[in-house]
Design an enzyme around this catalytic site. Sequence first.
Site, PDB file in Angstrom:
ATOM      1  N   ARG A   1       0.872  -1.190   0.000  1.00 43.92           N
ATOM      2  CA  ARG A   1       0.000   0.000   0.000  1.00 43.92           C
ATOM      3  C   ARG A   1       0.902   1.230   0.000  1.00 43.92           C
ATOM      4  NH1 ARG A   1      -4.990   2.204   3.571  1.00 43.92           N
ATOM      5  NH2 ARG A   1      -6.005   0.811   2.110  1.00 43.92           N
TER       6      ARG A   1
ATOM      7  N   HIS B   1      -7.476   0.881  -6.251  1.00 45.34           N
ATOM      8  CA  HIS B   1      -7.675   0.147  -4.982  1.00 45.34           C
ATOM      9  C   HIS B   1      -8.455  -1.143  -5.306  1.00 45.34           C
ATOM     10  CE1 HIS B   1      -7.895  -0.617  -0.844  1.00 45.34           C
ATOM     11  NE2 HIS B   1      -8.727   0.301  -0.421  1.00 45.34           N
TER      12      HIS B   1
ATOM     13  N   GLN C   1     -10.442  -3.477  -2.729  1.00 42.32           N
ATOM     14  CA  GLN C   1     -11.675  -2.828  -2.247  1.00 42.32           C
ATOM     15  C   GLN C   1     -12.853  -3.156  -3.172  1.00 42.32           C
ATOM     16  OE1 GLN C   1     -12.078  -0.508   0.544  1.00 42.32           O
ATOM     17  NE2 GLN C   1     -14.205  -0.917   0.036  1.00 42.32           N
TER      18      GLN C   1
ATOM     19  N   ASP D   1     -16.691   8.664  -1.148  1.00 46.12           N
ATOM     20  CA  ASP D   1     -15.387   8.480  -0.501  1.00 46.12           C
ATOM     21  C   ASP D   1     -14.958   9.842   0.023  1.00 46.12           C
ATOM     22  OD1 ASP D   1     -12.884   7.534   0.276  1.00 46.12           O
ATOM     23  OD2 ASP D   1     -12.091   7.319  -1.765  1.00 46.12           O
TER      24      ASP D   1
ATOM     25  N   CYS E   1     -15.989   3.109   1.060  1.00 46.31           N
ATOM     26  CA  CYS E   1     -14.852   2.238   1.364  1.00 46.31           C
ATOM     27  C   CYS E   1     -14.399   2.393   2.815  1.00 46.31           C
ATOM     28  CB  CYS E   1     -13.704   2.545   0.406  1.00 46.31           C
ATOM     29  SG  CYS E   1     -13.268   4.289   0.391  1.00 46.31           S
TER      30      CYS E   1
ATOM     31  N   ARG F   1     -14.112  -7.103   2.980  1.00 47.44           N
ATOM     32  CA  ARG F   1     -12.706  -6.929   2.587  1.00 47.44           C
ATOM     33  C   ARG F   1     -11.923  -8.199   2.913  1.00 47.44           C
ATOM     34  NH1 ARG F   1     -10.313  -2.206   2.294  1.00 47.44           N
ATOM     35  NH2 ARG F   1      -8.858  -3.440   1.054  1.00 47.44           N
TER      36      ARG F   1
HETATM   37  N1  NVA Z   1      -9.493   7.615  -1.590  1.00 51.20           N
HETATM   38  C1  NVA Z   1      -9.111   7.203  -0.266  1.00 51.20           C
HETATM   39  C2  NVA Z   1      -9.421   5.769  -0.049  1.00 51.20           C
HETATM   40  C3  NVA Z   1      -9.102   5.250   1.333  1.00 51.20           C
HETATM   41  C4  NVA Z   1      -9.421   3.797   1.509  1.00 51.20           C
HETATM   42  C5  NVA Z   1      -7.630   7.483  -0.063  1.00 51.20           C
HETATM   43  O1  NVA Z   1      -6.836   7.136  -0.949  1.00 51.20           O
HETATM   44  O2  NVA Z   1      -7.267   8.052   0.971  1.00 51.20           O
HETATM   45  N1   CP Z   2     -11.058   1.005   2.796  1.00 48.58           N
HETATM   46  C1   CP Z   2      -9.786   0.914   3.182  1.00 48.58           C
HETATM   47  O1   CP Z   2      -8.884   0.624   2.405  1.00 48.58           O
HETATM   48  O2   CP Z   2      -9.573   1.183   4.496  1.00 48.58           O
HETATM   49  P1   CP Z   2      -8.182   1.332   5.207  1.00 48.58           P
HETATM   50  O3   CP Z   2      -7.538   2.608   4.702  1.00 48.58           O
HETATM   51  O4   CP Z   2      -8.487   1.402   6.680  1.00 48.58           O
HETATM   52  O5   CP Z   2      -7.327   0.144   4.864  1.00 48.58           O
END
Ligand code: NVA
Ligand code: CP
Length: 332
Positions: free
Chosen positions: A106, A133, A136, A229, A270, A315
């Site tokens: 990540r 992602h 997800q 989101d 998400c 998830r």
């Molecule tokens: N768009 C958000 C998703 C988090 C799961 C981010 O990248 O912070």
């Molecule tokens: N939805 C998601 O990816 O959550 P986290 O950032 O907590 O992993």
Amino acid sequence: MNLKNRDFLKLLDYTPEEIRYLLDLAKKFKKMKKEGIAHRYLEGKNIVLLFEKTSTRTRCAFEVAGYDLGANVTYLDPGSSQMGKKESIEDTAKVLCRMYDGIEYRGFSQEIVETLAKNSDVPVFNGLTDEFHPTQMLADIMTLEENFDTSKGKKLVFMGDCRNNVAHSLMVVCSKLGMNFVACGPRELWPKEELVDTCRKINEETNGSVLLTEDIDTAVSGAHAIYTDVWVSMGEEDSVWKKRIELLNKYQVNMDIMNKADSNAIFLHCLPSFHDLKTTIGLEIYEKFGLKEMEVTDEVFNSSKSKVMDEAENRMHTIKAVLYATMGDNIE
Ligand code: NVA
Ligand code: CP
């Protein structure tokens, strides 16, 4: 279906049949977990989780999925590995694949996760990049299918920052599965044109569709799922908040919007979400801009239409399917 040793970097790399297979596998794993049937198919395998951004769901889902499958899991938190600072992405990948059977990443650019994959001979999983992602998406579609039986032909509306990793990934998965995807938000934040073109080509095969609109009524009419989101994603500068709030305030998902959708419409997110003042960032935004709720109202978030906790649980089941399909030795 044989996905053994495949990377899971973005859903553009997967066929509709492969995505279907992973979703069906996830449903089987969910049932086994609920019935207490052991499924330790990855005993003796080792998985490393490389996180350059924070996480609750993705980290926990990979860890629990790994443990349930009998694998050992190592977590490397943001800042505690040598990657990037003292060691290249290429060298990191070459080292990790000598010890591990799977690598999750990540972090920032998609290029990083693609480079890890190119330099490793074990599967690499994208646990979120600035662009995509994909894990997800499996949970999101699984949740939709738990409420509507099928995803094909269903209308999913993403409201808000339609250029972010989640919106882009939704547009891809909906296209792959023959769904009707709508990106609803200000034109400045519409999905990237190149990806829209790619998805429209996919839709020629799958009978899905992609619509971009600024108009909320057009977007939500007949919608089966309304998805939103955060307005500012991880890795973006704090300075973008002001402009984002100006652009996205009117796209906040509230009960009025939910009531304009299909009567059985569900709300998806998400997570994490700013729907109250119980977070430090939520409080800071309230003090600066006077907003008590951001991308979704507390009322919608906590309503019976909201399936966000099922989505979060899913998830784990979907990531389990990905780990098993790509790392397992005895795939049926
Ligand atoms: N768009 C958000 C998703 C988090 C799961 C981010 O990248 O912070
Ligand atoms: N939805 C998601 O990816 O959550 P986290 O950032 O907590 O992993």
